[in-house]
Design a protein around this motif. Sequence first.
Motif, PDB file in Angstrom:
ATOM      1  N   VAL A 237       0.868  -1.171   0.000  1.00 28.23           N
ATOM      2  CA  VAL A 237       0.000   0.000   0.000  1.00 28.23           C
ATOM      3  C   VAL A 237       0.908   1.225   0.000  1.00 28.23           C
ATOM      4  O   VAL A 237       1.706   1.424   0.923  1.00 28.23           O
ATOM      5  CB  VAL A 237      -0.923   0.018   1.230  1.00 28.23           C
ATOM      6  N   THR A 238       0.807   2.037  -1.034  1.00 28.34           N
ATOM      7  CA  THR A 238       1.654   3.220  -1.134  1.00 28.34           C
ATOM      8  C   THR A 238       1.129   4.328  -0.232  1.00 28.34           C
ATOM      9  O   THR A 238      -0.042   4.314   0.185  1.00 28.34           O
ATOM     10  CB  THR A 238       1.701   3.728  -2.579  1.00 28.34           C
ATOM     11  N   PRO A 239       1.967   5.327   0.064  1.00 25.24           N
ATOM     12  CA  PRO A 239       1.488   6.457   0.872  1.00 25.24           C
ATOM     13  C   PRO A 239       0.280   7.160   0.255  1.00 25.24           C
ATOM     14  O   PRO A 239      -0.661   7.536   0.966  1.00 25.24           O
ATOM     15  CB  PRO A 239       2.702   7.375   0.937  1.00 25.24           C
ATOM     16  N   THR A 380       0.363  -7.846  -4.717  1.00 22.20           N
ATOM     17  CA  THR A 380      -0.653  -6.828  -4.975  1.00 22.20           C
ATOM     18  C   THR A 380      -0.092  -5.450  -4.678  1.00 22.20           C
ATOM     19  O   THR A 380       0.616  -5.264  -3.680  1.00 22.20           O
ATOM     20  CB  THR A 380      -1.898  -7.080  -4.101  1.00 22.20           C
ATOM     21  N   VAL A 381      -0.419  -4.493  -5.542  1.00 27.96           N
ATOM     22  CA  VAL A 381      -0.018  -3.100  -5.345  1.00 27.96           C
ATOM     23  C   VAL A 381      -1.262  -2.223  -5.333  1.00 27.96           C
ATOM     24  O   VAL A 381      -2.074  -2.266  -6.269  1.00 27.96           O
ATOM     25  CB  VAL A 381       0.929  -2.622  -6.456  1.00 27.96           C
ATOM     26  N   VAL A 389       5.711   3.410  -9.348  1.00 26.13           N
ATOM     27  CA  VAL A 389       5.942   2.103  -8.724  1.00 26.13           C
ATOM     28  C   VAL A 389       6.570   1.128  -9.707  1.00 26.13           C
ATOM     29  O   VAL A 389       6.554  -0.076  -9.494  1.00 26.13           O
ATOM     30  CB  VAL A 389       4.621   1.518  -8.170  1.00 26.13           C
ATOM     31  N   ALA A 390       7.145   1.651 -10.791  1.00 28.36           N
ATOM     32  CA  ALA A 390       7.692   0.766 -11.832  1.00 28.36           C
ATOM     33  C   ALA A 390       8.774  -0.153 -11.284  1.00 28.36           C
ATOM     34  O   ALA A 390       8.793  -1.365 -11.563  1.00 28.36           O
ATOM     35  CB  ALA A 390       8.235   1.595 -12.995  1.00 28.36           C
ATOM     36  N   ALA A 391       9.698   0.396 -10.502  1.00 27.65           N
ATOM     37  CA  ALA A 391      10.769  -0.439  -9.950  1.00 27.65           C
ATOM     38  C   ALA A 391      10.214  -1.477  -8.981  1.00 27.65           C
ATOM     39  O   ALA A 391      10.670  -2.626  -8.949  1.00 27.65           O
ATOM     40  CB  ALA A 391      11.807   0.441  -9.256  1.00 27.65           C
ATOM     41  N   LEU A 396       8.450  -7.196  -7.818  1.00 28.49           N
ATOM     42  CA  LEU A 396       7.366  -8.122  -7.498  1.00 28.49           C
ATOM     43  C   LEU A 396       7.173  -9.172  -8.589  1.00 28.49           C
ATOM     44  O   LEU A 396       6.802 -10.316  -8.301  1.00 28.49           O
ATOM     45  CB  LEU A 396       6.074  -7.349  -7.262  1.00 28.49           C
ATOM     46  N   GLU A 397       7.436  -8.794  -9.842  1.00 29.97           N
ATOM     47  CA  GLU A 397       7.350  -9.775 -10.931  1.00 29.97           C
ATOM     48  C   GLU A 397       8.327 -10.923 -10.723  1.00 29.97           C
ATOM     49  O   GLU A 397       8.078 -12.050 -11.151  1.00 29.97           O
ATOM     50  CB  GLU A 397       7.677  -9.100 -12.269  1.00 29.97           C
TER      51      GLU A 397
END
Length: 479
Positions: A237-239, A380-381, A389-391, A396-397
């Motif tokens: 969960v991003t800020p 999950t993002v 969040v590309a990096a 995660l991949e």
Amino acid sequence: MPDTTVDDVDRIARAAQKAFAVTVRADDATRAAWLRSAADAIDADAEGLVELAARETALPANPRLAGELARTTAQLRLFATVVEEGSYLEATIDHPDPSATPPIPDLRRVLRPLGPVAVFAASNFPFAFSVAGGDTASALAVGCPVVVKAHPGHPETSRRMASVVARALTEAGAPDGVFALIEGFEAGLALVDHPVIRAVGFTGSVRGGRALLDRAAARPEPIPFYGELGSLNPVVVTPGADAARGAALAEGLAGSFQLGAGQFCTKPGVVFAPVGSALEAALPAHLVTPPRLLTPAIADGFAAGIERVSAVPGVEVVATGEAGDGPAPLVAATDVPTLRAHAHELLEEVFGPFTLLVRYASPEELEHAITGLPGGLTATVHREDGEDVAALVTRLEEIAGRVLFAGWPTGVAVSWAQHHGGPWPATNTQFTSVGAAAVRRFQRPVAYQDAPADLLPPALQDPNPRGIPRRVDGALVLP
């Protein structure tokens, strides 16, 4: 009912080998008809099967078990469609080219069935990952006879389902021995050891799966083991996401990690959230009283897992619910340094209604935490537009077979594009146990060089009598 004897396992396995002489020659339409016949028979007995499974497992009949049974027959019908469509064969033709270096002869390649397959049923899905589940359906679809080892958590349901499927296959004209059920620990080991068994499909614990993997590899002639084992299914969960909808995310997370009393292989078991998150503050309000766990072994494992996590210095309980027939749901929290220092204790799956919140203070700390995660089925993002969040997604991949950007990982669609697998310990990395590509586990490639046309499988004959997609001289050719 007494366990299946080792002598009976031998008889059943040899009957499967005899059936393979028929199934390996059966055309796709015939095998598709077998699958649809089994699906129709299961649907016809749906009420009785659901009632029995509810009594044995304490899972609710509606919507859980009724929906799971519908999923089971849907995937049988999906695999019927898969074999009729034909691309599962990966038919490939290279015509002769004497000018190539080195010269290319007439080469034609296709996938062929492995032979009789052992399937170990799961405890947490008495229909969809059990006797007539995806492993059974995908193996039968490509022409592999199946011997299922029933799970002791729902034996009566397993026997009834096996009876329904066996009768349907017989009535549809499938050969004797194409499908059978065995029971008992020693019978399962004897099945893995039996020389006619060509592959093993398993859904269960890391410990049990690893034991069978080692046993399959230790045979005089090792065979493939396709196991779906443990998975943490991390959630980030991003800020921005927490600030915009942290309370809503808390409700979604609670529903996901407590679904089925937390006994889903895709349960979100570790959640990364910003320090002081709205998600953490809102989560305690959404804990519910769970039903009993499926088996005493699962209950014991849950208790041991909670004890292991709780004993780690720097881990605190932030929410707990009420115990009912099952144990109280629990949410624990820690920080990234504690997670890294105690990865062995904290990054082992706790199967049941539990999740671990990991508070991160910066993007760099989050990246550091993600780096230590084991392989899993999903990741999950939750983010907001504009957040980079590309990096994170790239990382995660590397550790998950399915990456989600909305919703929650519990719930696995049965479709052509689905992938239900991931790096160890989730599964054998490159294969899926759900979706159309699941058939690939039970096939092997065979190339024919300069073969007479009348001896080629229909999928490789120049006129393409099957009318299937093929790759011819490097180009994909559609029918």
